[in-house]
Write a protein that holds these residues in place. Structure first.
Motif, short mmCIF file in Angstrom:
data_model
loop_
_atom_site.label_atom_id
_atom_site.label_comp_id
_atom_site.label_asym_id
_atom_site.label_seq_id
_atom_site.Cartn_x
_atom_site.Cartn_y
_atom_site.Cartn_z
N LEU A 28 0.83 -1.36 0.12
CA LEU A 28 0.06 -0.04 -0.03
C LEU A 28 0.97 1.34 0.18
O LEU A 28 1.92 1.14 0.71
N GLU A 29 0.48 2.11 -0.78
CA GLU A 29 1.47 3.33 -0.93
C GLU A 29 0.26 4.61 -0.80
O GLU A 29 -0.44 4.74 -2.13
N ILE A 30 0.44 5.38 0.22
CA ILE A 30 -0.47 6.67 0.04
C ILE A 30 0.40 7.55 -0.03
O ILE A 30 1.51 7.89 0.70
N LYS A 31 0.05 8.53 -1.19
CA LYS A 31 1.04 9.72 -1.35
C LYS A 31 0.11 10.95 -1.17
O LYS A 31 -0.81 11.24 -2.04
N ASN A 32 0.56 11.84 -0.24
CA ASN A 32 0.34 13.20 0.08
C ASN A 32 -1.67 13.23 0.00
O ASN A 32 -1.95 14.09 -0.88
N ILE A 33 -2.18 12.54 0.67
CA ILE A 33 -3.65 12.46 0.38
C ILE A 33 -4.15 13.51 1.34
O ILE A 33 -3.84 13.84 2.49
N HIS A 34 -5.00 14.07 0.83
CA HIS A 34 -6.08 15.32 1.32
C HIS A 34 -7.53 14.79 1.60
O HIS A 34 -8.04 14.39 0.33
N THR A 35 -8.13 14.92 2.45
CA THR A 35 -9.55 14.35 2.51
C THR A 35 -10.29 15.37 3.18
O THR A 35 -9.99 15.89 4.25
N LYS A 36 -11.65 15.50 2.80
CA LYS A 36 -12.34 16.35 3.58
C LYS A 36 -13.81 15.23 3.84
O LYS A 36 -14.22 14.59 2.92
N VAL A 37 -14.53 15.89 4.88
CA VAL A 37 -15.77 15.18 5.28
C VAL A 37 -16.82 15.86 4.19
O VAL A 37 -16.88 17.04 4.37
N ARG A 38 -17.62 15.33 3.40
CA ARG A 38 -18.45 15.87 2.34
C ARG A 38 -19.41 16.69 3.18
O ARG A 38 -19.69 17.84 2.74
N ASP A 39 -20.30 15.99 4.00
CA ASP A 39 -21.25 16.61 4.47
C ASP A 39 -21.00 18.19 5.47
O ASP A 39 -21.77 19.06 5.41
N LEU A 40 -19.80 18.09 6.26
CA LEU A 40 -19.36 19.09 6.95
C LEU A 40 -18.49 20.19 6.16
O LEU A 40 -18.35 21.08 6.89
N LYS A 93 -15.29 19.78 5.68
CA LYS A 93 -14.21 20.16 6.71
C LYS A 93 -13.14 19.27 6.16
O LYS A 93 -13.30 17.77 6.11
N GLN A 94 -11.70 20.00 6.19
CA GLN A 94 -10.88 19.29 5.76
C GLN A 94 -10.03 18.34 6.97
O GLN A 94 -9.85 19.01 7.84
N ILE A 95 -10.01 17.17 6.68
CA ILE A 95 -9.47 16.40 7.79
C ILE A 95 -8.03 15.92 7.58
O ILE A 95 -7.18 16.15 8.43
N LEU A 96 -7.80 14.97 6.63
CA LEU A 96 -6.42 14.66 6.18
C LEU A 96 -5.64 15.82 5.17
O LEU A 96 -6.27 16.40 4.30
N LYS A 97 -4.52 16.23 5.71
CA LYS A 97 -4.02 17.35 5.14
C LYS A 97 -2.51 17.04 4.44
O LYS A 97 -1.47 17.52 5.18
N GLY A 98 -2.45 16.01 3.74
CA GLY A 98 -1.07 15.69 3.07
C GLY A 98 -0.55 14.65 3.89
O GLY A 98 0.38 14.69 4.61
N LEU A 99 -1.09 13.39 3.68
CA LEU A 99 -0.73 12.35 4.68
C LEU A 99 0.09 11.17 3.60
O LEU A 99 -0.45 11.07 2.55
N ASP A 100 1.43 10.64 4.05
CA ASP A 100 2.03 9.58 3.37
C ASP A 100 2.26 8.60 4.30
O ASP A 100 2.40 8.59 5.28
N LEU A 101 1.94 7.33 3.47
CA LEU A 101 2.16 6.09 4.24
C LEU A 101 2.50 5.13 3.25
O LEU A 101 1.77 4.78 2.27
#
Lengths: 347, 464, 253
Positions: free
Chosen positions: C5-17, C19-27
């Motif tokens: 598994l390779e996660i690159k610079n992921i940014h995620t927000k909760v659609r309903d709110l 609201k930005q939750i993940l702000k550039g996560l690598d793993l």
């Protein structure tokens, strides 16, 4: 004269005579004008005018007659009333008939509470027909309490019509406590996104009273919410029809609707009818209705009486245990206490 | 859907057979009524009922509520069609083409495996009726209705038209004018049948009507399970089914009446069912409604004796072009009576499901209990789902509750199932089947399978 | 070692709110490894699990996720499951009318894409249930309906064992469990674990980790991984708490 009133939005089998109500109404010919008092500490936040109109007015109750007055109230944009505005009508032996219309427009982001009351100086039969129309504009909040307790002999008709715009909210507390023939019609059109309405209704039916309720909310746009909650008690030869409809129109995705009636039957001479309709043409909604009834729970009664309460006191307590959830929604404490007193007198 | 759900061959319901008919009656008139009566060599009192009903049919109006019925032109309907065969006691004697149809529907096979007796009707007449020897010896009568009139006139006279009267509504008058076929069952006192009897009604001809009359008497202390199946191939012309079911559950008796209805989507199904229940008796209705264009069906239970019980379990599934207006009626007319209702409906592809109920608790029904539950599932926003219950209570000593919910399949539940590898369609299908499961498990096993098959069939249009 | 598994610079927000939750996560997770994601409440731990699984309630605004060399950033959840990722839910959905047995068979058939031998399969399920101390009669119960919190969590582990994915993401599987149940869950993980598969454990406590061979511990704060280390990092967090570690990091900068 016989009138056929309060037609339901959708017809069903005729056998139970619930699609409409046929009543004898003795409408007095007009004699003397009633007195209106309007008590408000913040008149500058309102625009008030009174029309005398003579044209035929109709409502969803289906009764036509000429109006006495039309009271027009506008709650100004962004204004918030700190105290409720009280509208009071007086009946006397001569002023025994009232056809009135209270028309409230809540402008954008305003907030107000109104209390509509009746004071009767007569025990004679009175005819009262209130037509109450409201338009609640964007982000506005309008809260109206109506106390209907003129006298045992009166005929009382109430027709409420609401239009609720985007993110606006209208609440009615309707206390239907006295009267012979009581016909109420409540109709709300939730017109825009996040429009919301609620109706909290308490009725007490006794002796030979006939209570016919016909409630309807149309949900038209996303995230509409409606709650129509009714609690009542019936005794003696009272007859009650509860008809309530939630109509989820197509396009009202993510809307919620709830209708609820609970009635406590205190005698086996009462007739209690209910028709809670759910109509739905939208997939993404959640709607529920629930009607229930029964007599006073003997276990509860026994428990309370074992603590020294008389049967009457215990019954009263059980009745209030049902009503309290609605009485707690009455934001005006003074009025709440007044209503509690009135209910206590009635039961 | 393709991988999970067994491949269903819808054609088993859709077999069209060219059948030769001995007699045909078109429309409704005194001539047609007399023709039917003559063909059946009926006694005069039956013809009198028919003629009285004919008069009522002409007088009564269409109901002013519910689905639109004006499309029906009764004068274009083949109201009596007699296939070229007599009623047989052995499948081997049933004409090949007709037997084929029932073979494909699995009726003779079910008879061998799990039924105590079977009746089969093809268009207007019974073509097969048989009761296992063992059951016959117990004194159970199970025959087609024409035979019953001839062989058990006293029993028939005692009960016929006594539950459902001629003037109930327009289409029951139509039924009594034209009735033909159906089943008569009498279960003697204290005889308890643990395997069911089944009647299967097949309407084969296009533009035709079926008006079978079913009369069941379960005498004191007796028990019976009865299954009614119906289907028809699809045509463009309108067909009508105006059957009638009269049930009598005597003291301490028990009757379970199951229906799996899969009429074709050109059928007007205006059926009338009524059951009288005496002291300590119990009626259980189990209804699966899948077919027909328009259905109006509200079985009525009259609880006339103390401790009489009614249990009603139903599911309806309305797809494209269907308007299923179903529900129940119940009258509580004695002490300690109880009613339990569980009704579910699924609407998709513009289908309309309406649940309509009438519950009437009379003054003398002290200490009675009613629990009514309805759930509606909407699969899309073209469809419609209405709940219209009327309740009338005339006593305070009643425990009454009615609850209904309406909603869609939860997005969270779909996501959860998909996270385990199911496709969206499969996830939806699984949830819908789960929704229907409490109802389908009330059916005998073979029929639960049939019901699941119908649900899958109905789902295939939108899902998968 | 194979990159799983390779996660690159992921940014995620909760659609309903919105609201930005993940702000550039690598793993990056290789096969054979156990990774632990820890972090204070609201850091985005559960959002990470839902992001990998492309839950429609969450929206990826930037970045990408690769699994087994394939881009799964915008893949449908059931295809992600089929490709070999399993996620245990914090609050598993209750689905009335579907039994556990029906559901397991249906899921297994989908994930393995072949017809399941019923006899062999039910033996296998029974075996796993015994090992997880789940009464075998539970297979006839409706999926998660009326299950206690512990029963639901064990049922999730059962599904993991039955579906045998390449990567299992366990989202707060230990929360709300007593000591015995935690031991059963960690035994379940050990039973599942081999050199070719991997596990990501999302948790806020170290109780579950005791009996496991943890390779990496990552601290997730405010939508980013701020610190990674070996198993000893978990012990440090237990002793010092997140606050001190975060403060320490700030001081280093």
């Amino acid at each position: 004269m016989k009138y056929i009133l309060n037609e339901t939005p959708v017809k069903t089998t005729n056998g139970f005579m619930i699609n409409n109500i046929s009543v004898d109404l003795d409408i007095p010919t007009f004699y003397k004008l009633n007195i209106i008092n309007i008590n408000c500490n913040e008149m500058d936040k309102l625009d008030i005018s009174i029309d005398k109109v003579n044209k035929i007015e109709t409502s969803r109750i289906g009764l036509e007659d000429t109006l006495d007055y039309r009271l027009n109230i506008k709650v100004k944009k962004y204004e918030e009333l700190n105290d409720p505005c009280i509208i009071e009508y007086h009946f006397t032996n001569e002023a025994n008939k009232l056809f009135n219309n209270i028309n409230i427009v809540s402008e954008e982001s305003s907030k107000a509470k109104f209390i509509i009351k009746y004071v009767s100086e007569t025990e004679n039969r009175i005819f009262n027909y209130l037509k109450q129309t409201n338009v609640v504009n964007k982000n506005a909040l309008l809260d109206i309490s109506i106390i209907s307790n003129i006298n045992e002999e009166s005929d009382n008709l109430v027709a409420i019509e609401n239009i609720v715009e985007e993110s606006a909210f209208i609440n009615h507390n309707f206390y239907d406590l006295k009267g012979k023939t009581r016909i109420s019609n409540y109709y709300t059109e939730l017109k825009d996104i996040s429009s919301e309405n609620s109706l909290n209704n308490i009725y007490i039916g006794k002796s030979n009273s006939i209570i016919d309720m016909n409630y309807l909310t149309n949900l038209n746009k996303p995230k509409n919410t409606t709650n129509m909650i009714t609690y009542g008690i019936l005794k003696d030869n009272a007859i009650k029809n509860y008809k309530s409809t939630i109509d989820f129109k197509s396009g009202c995705a993510k809307s919620n609707g709830k209708e609820f009636e609970n009635v406590l039957l205190l005698d086996d001479t009462v007739v209690s009818k209910s028709l809670p309709m759910l109509l739905c043409t939208e997939e993404d909604v959640s709607g529920s209705h629930s009607v229930s009834s029964g007599k006073v729970d003997n276990n509860q009664l026994f428990y309370l009486m074992s603590r020294g309460l008389s049967k009457k006191e215990a019954t009263k307590l059980i009745i209030f245990s049902k009503f309290n959830s609605l009485l707690n929604k009455e934001t005006n404490e003074e009025l709440r206490n007044e209503i509690i007193d009135l209910i206590e007198k009635e039961i | 859907m393709k991988t999970r759900i067994d491949n269903v061959n819808e054609n088993i319901y859709n077999i069209k057979t060219e059948t030769r008919y001995l007699k045909k009656g078109i429309g409704i008139s005194e001539d047609v009524v007399k023709l039917i009566s003559k063909e059946k060599e009926e006694p005069g009192w039956v013809l009198d009922i028919r003629l009285k009903a004919l008069k009522l049919f002409n007088e009564l109006n269409n109901p002013d509520w519910g689905p639109e019925l004006t499309e029906l032109d009764i004068n274009k309907i083949a109201t009596y069609i007699k296939p070229e065969t007599k009623k047989q006691m052995s499948w081997d004697d049933v004409p090949e083409d007709i037997k084929n149809v029932f073979d494909k529907l699995g009726i003779p096979e079910a008879e061998k495996e799990s039924l105590a007796g079977v009746g089969a009707q093809y268009d207007s007449e019974a073509v097969y009726h048989n009761l296992s020897e063992k059951v016959e010896k117990l004194g159970v009568i199970y025959t087609d209705f024409d035979t019953a009139i001839k062989e058990y006139p006293e029993l028939v006279k005692k009960y016929f038209t006594k539950a459902v009267t001629l003037n109930d509504h327009k289409y029951i008058a139509l039924h009594y004018a034209l009735f033909s076929g159906g089943s008569f069952i009498y279960v003697p006192k204290n005889v308890k049948l643990d395997i069911p009897l089944q009647s299967y009604f097949r309407l084969n001809a296009p533009g035709a009507g079926q008006f079978e009359h079913t009369l069941i008497v379960v005498d004191e202390g007796a028990e019976l399970q009865f299954i009614e199946g119906c289907s028809a191939p699809g045509y463009n012309e309108l067909n009508i089914h105006a059957g009638c079911v009269e049930l009598f559950v005597e003291e301490n008796a028990y009757l379970r009446f199951s229906t799996i209805e899969n009429w074709s989507k050109n059928m007007l199904n205006l059926n009338t069912k009524k059951c009288f229940v005496k002291k300590n008796g119990k009626i259980e209705w189990i209804m699966g409604s899948f077919g027909s264009k328009v259905s109006m069906l509200y079985p009525l239970s009259v609880l006339n004796g103390e401790n009489a019980k009614c249990e009603f379990t139903a599911i309806s599934f309305a797809g494209k072009g269907q308007n299923l207006d179903t529900g129940l009626k119940v009258i509580h007319n004695a002490k300690n009576t109880s009613t339990v209702v569980n009704s579910k409906s699924i609407s998709k592809d513009g289908g309309i499901c309406t649940f309509r109920s009438n519950a009437w608790v009379k003054k003398n029904a002290k200490n009675s209990k009613l629990v009514l539950n309805c759930e509606s599932l909407m699969l899309d926003s073209e469809s419609r789902s209405d709940t219209i219950p009327v309740n009338r209570l005339e006593t305070d000593e009643v425990t009454f509750s009615h609850e209904a919910t309406i909603g869609k399949i939860s997005d969270k539940a779909i996501f959860y199932l998909m996270s385990r590898g199911l496709s969206e369609d499969e996830a939806k299908a699984l949830i819908v089947r789960g929704f229907a499961e409490p109802i389908s498990k009330s059916f005998p096993v073979e029929y639960a399978v049939e019901m699941n098959r119908l649900i899958n069939l109905e789902l295939e249009g939108t899902i998968g | 070692m194979k990159k799983l598994l390779e996660i690159k610079n992921i940014h995620t927000k909760v659609r309903d709110l919105d609201k930005q939750i993940l702000k550039g996560l690598d793993l990056t997770v290789n096969s054979g490894e156990i990774h632990v994601i820890m972090g204070p409440n609201g850091a985005g731990k559960s959002t990470l699990a839902n992001t990998i699984f492309n839950n429609p309630e969450y929206e990826k605004t930037e970045g990408s996720i690769y699994f087994d060399g394939k881009d799964i950033t915008n893949e449908k959840v059931n295809n992600i499951a089929k490709s070999g990722i399993f996620m245990s839910f914090q609050t598993p959905e209750e689905i009335p009318g579907i039994t556990v047995a029906q559901f397991l068979k249906s899921a297994k058939q989908n994930v393995s894409e072949e017809k399941v031998n019923l006899y062999k399969f039910s033996k296998e399920v029974e075996d796993y249930m015994n090992k997880l101390s789940i009464p075998t009669k539970n297979t006839t119960r409706d999926l998660n309906v009326g299950f206690s919190g512990g029963e639901k969590k064990k049922n999730e582990i059962l599904q993991m064992l039955v579906l045998n994915p390449k990567l299992a993401i366990l989202d707060e599987t230990d929360s709300g469990l007593d000591v015995d149940a935690i031991n059963i869950v960690s035994n379940g993980i050990n039973l599942f674990k081999n050199d070719n598969n991997s596990v990501i454990i999302i948790t806020h406590s170290t109780k579950l980790l005791k009996n496991l061979n943890v390779d990496y511990v990552h601290v997730l704060v405010d939508g980013r991984i701020v610190l990674s280390g070996d198993a000893s990092l978990a012990t440090r967090i237990d002793k010092e708490g997140y606050k001190n570690i975060i403060e320490g990091l700030k001081n280093e900068n």
